[in-house]
Design a protein around this motif. Structure first.
Motif, PDB file in Angstrom:
ATOM      1  N   SER A  56       0.805  -1.169  -0.122  1.00  0.00           N
ATOM      2  CA  SER A  56      -0.023  -0.070   0.234  1.00  0.00           C
ATOM      3  C   SER A  56       0.756   1.226  -0.053  1.00  0.00           C
ATOM      4  O   SER A  56       1.961   1.129   0.672  1.00  0.00           O
ATOM      5  CB  SER A  56      -1.082   0.014   1.231  1.00  0.00           C
ATOM      6  OG  SER A  56      -1.676  -1.025   1.245  1.00  0.00           O
ATOM      7  N   ASP A  57       0.326   2.317  -0.539  1.00  0.00           N
ATOM      8  CA  ASP A  57       0.763   3.726  -0.715  1.00  0.00           C
ATOM      9  C   ASP A  57      -0.150   4.480  -0.244  1.00  0.00           C
ATOM     10  O   ASP A  57      -1.500   4.735  -0.612  1.00  0.00           O
ATOM     11  CB  ASP A  57       1.238   4.136  -2.000  1.00  0.00           C
ATOM     12  CG  ASP A  57       2.837   3.171  -2.336  1.00  0.00           C
ATOM     13  OD1 ASP A  57       3.686   3.428  -2.100  1.00  0.00           O
ATOM     14  OD2 ASP A  57       2.338   1.989  -3.289  1.00  0.00           O
ATOM     15  N   LEU A  58       0.105   5.483   0.542  1.00  0.00           N
ATOM     16  CA  LEU A  58      -0.410   6.404   1.187  1.00  0.00           C
ATOM     17  C   LEU A  58      -0.353   7.845   0.658  1.00  0.00           C
ATOM     18  O   LEU A  58       0.920   8.391   1.101  1.00  0.00           O
ATOM     19  CB  LEU A  58      -0.761   6.544   2.689  1.00  0.00           C
ATOM     20  CG  LEU A  58      -1.800   7.578   3.300  1.00  0.00           C
ATOM     21  CD1 LEU A  58      -3.133   7.637   2.851  1.00  0.00           C
ATOM     22  CD2 LEU A  58      -1.559   7.473   4.741  1.00  0.00           C
ATOM     23  N   TYR A  59      -0.648   8.521  -0.116  1.00  0.00           N
ATOM     24  CA  TYR A  59      -0.450   9.915  -0.754  1.00  0.00           C
ATOM     25  C   TYR A  59      -1.028  11.072   0.090  1.00  0.00           C
ATOM     26  O   TYR A  59      -2.491  11.017  -0.070  1.00  0.00           O
ATOM     27  CB  TYR A  59      -0.672   9.870  -2.363  1.00  0.00           C
ATOM     28  CG  TYR A  59      -0.152   8.902  -3.047  1.00  0.00           C
ATOM     29  CD1 TYR A  59       1.322   9.055  -3.461  1.00  0.00           C
ATOM     30  CD2 TYR A  59      -0.810   7.601  -3.374  1.00  0.00           C
ATOM     31  CE1 TYR A  59       2.083   8.052  -4.042  1.00  0.00           C
ATOM     32  CE2 TYR A  59       0.328   6.794  -3.865  1.00  0.00           C
ATOM     33  CZ  TYR A  59       1.359   6.996  -4.241  1.00  0.00           C
ATOM     34  OH  TYR A  59       1.813   5.937  -5.290  1.00  0.00           O
ATOM     35  N   THR A  60      -0.450  11.747   0.712  1.00  0.00           N
ATOM     36  CA  THR A  60      -1.297  13.052   1.726  1.00  0.00           C
ATOM     37  C   THR A  60      -0.811  14.166   1.053  1.00  0.00           C
ATOM     38  O   THR A  60       0.112  14.524   0.615  1.00  0.00           O
ATOM     39  CB  THR A  60      -0.800  12.655   2.924  1.00  0.00           C
ATOM     40  OG1 THR A  60       0.851  12.877   3.087  1.00  0.00           O
ATOM     41  CG2 THR A  60      -0.975  11.170   3.430  1.00  0.00           C
ATOM     42  N   VAL A  66      -4.994   9.735  -0.838  1.00  0.00           N
ATOM     43  CA  VAL A  66      -5.485   8.736  -1.718  1.00  0.00           C
ATOM     44  C   VAL A  66      -4.656   7.575  -1.015  1.00  0.00           C
ATOM     45  O   VAL A  66      -3.253   7.541  -1.013  1.00  0.00           O
ATOM     46  CB  VAL A  66      -5.009   8.982  -2.961  1.00  0.00           C
ATOM     47  CG1 VAL A  66      -5.267   7.748  -4.073  1.00  0.00           C
ATOM     48  CG2 VAL A  66      -5.769  10.298  -3.701  1.00  0.00           C
ATOM     49  N   LEU A  67      -5.266   6.297  -0.665  1.00  0.00           N
ATOM     50  CA  LEU A  67      -4.673   5.219  -0.331  1.00  0.00           C
ATOM     51  C   LEU A  67      -4.899   4.370  -1.509  1.00  0.00           C
ATOM     52  O   LEU A  67      -5.991   4.070  -1.964  1.00  0.00           O
ATOM     53  CB  LEU A  67      -5.439   4.803   0.877  1.00  0.00           C
ATOM     54  CG  LEU A  67      -4.682   3.401   1.407  1.00  0.00           C
ATOM     55  CD1 LEU A  67      -3.617   3.447   2.018  1.00  0.00           C
ATOM     56  CD2 LEU A  67      -5.821   2.838   2.377  1.00  0.00           C
ATOM     57  N   ARG A 100       4.294   5.930   2.765  1.00  0.00           N
ATOM     58  CA  ARG A 100       3.677   7.274   2.979  1.00  0.00           C
ATOM     59  C   ARG A 100       4.386   8.230   2.054  1.00  0.00           C
ATOM     60  O   ARG A 100       5.715   8.299   1.964  1.00  0.00           O
ATOM     61  CB  ARG A 100       3.654   7.738   4.327  1.00  0.00           C
ATOM     62  CG  ARG A 100       2.821   7.019   5.165  1.00  0.00           C
ATOM     63  CD  ARG A 100       2.931   7.433   6.612  1.00  0.00           C
ATOM     64  NE  ARG A 100       1.989   6.871   7.482  1.00  0.00           N
ATOM     65  CZ  ARG A 100       0.858   7.150   7.765  1.00  0.00           C
ATOM     66  NH1 ARG A 100       0.420   8.246   7.127  1.00  0.00           N
ATOM     67  NH2 ARG A 100       0.084   6.584   8.577  1.00  0.00           N
ATOM     68  N   HIS A 101       3.580   9.216   1.185  1.00  0.00           N
ATOM     69  CA  HIS A 101       4.235  10.194   0.293  1.00  0.00           C
ATOM     70  C   HIS A 101       3.669  11.289   0.459  1.00  0.00           C
ATOM     71  O   HIS A 101       2.372  11.493   0.343  1.00  0.00           O
ATOM     72  CB  HIS A 101       4.000   9.463  -0.991  1.00  0.00           C
ATOM     73  CG  HIS A 101       4.368   8.309  -1.255  1.00  0.00           C
ATOM     74  ND1 HIS A 101       5.639   7.715  -1.881  1.00  0.00           N
ATOM     75  CD2 HIS A 101       3.707   6.829  -1.272  1.00  0.00           C
ATOM     76  CE1 HIS A 101       5.509   6.442  -1.780  1.00  0.00           C
ATOM     77  NE2 HIS A 101       4.422   6.013  -1.646  1.00  0.00           N
TER      78      HIS A 101
END
Length: 79
Positions: free
Chosen positions: A17-21, A39-40, A63-64
């Motif tokens: 998973s990648d979490l773009y904040t 966006v997850l 996390r990005h």
């Protein structure tokens, strides 16, 4: 090999998973911009989109910080 043994012993598996904040979402239907969104993405698919409190991310989520960037989630269906 040790990692695979640990997974087998504990029975726990985690999706990639990648979490773009911090990004600004573009909604072309409503013709709006939604600031400070997230966006997850899990296993290459959008799992959650929102504003405010971010979803609780499981162990190992990447996390990005996308502050100052824009996104159109779901704009392209590559399947």
């Amino acid at each position: 090999m040790l990692l695979s043994l640990l997974v087998l012993q504990t029975g726990e598996t985690f999706a990639a998973s990648d979490l773009y904040t911090g990004l600004t979402l573009i909604d072309p239907v409503q013709e709006t911009r939604i600031p400070d969104a997230y966006v997850l993405v899990t296993n290459g698919r959008i799992a959650a989109v929102g504003v405010g409190a971010q979803p609780i991310a499981h162990r190992g989520v990447r996390r990005h910080d996308f502050s100052g960037r824009y996104a159109l989630p779901g704009f392209i269906d590559a399947q």
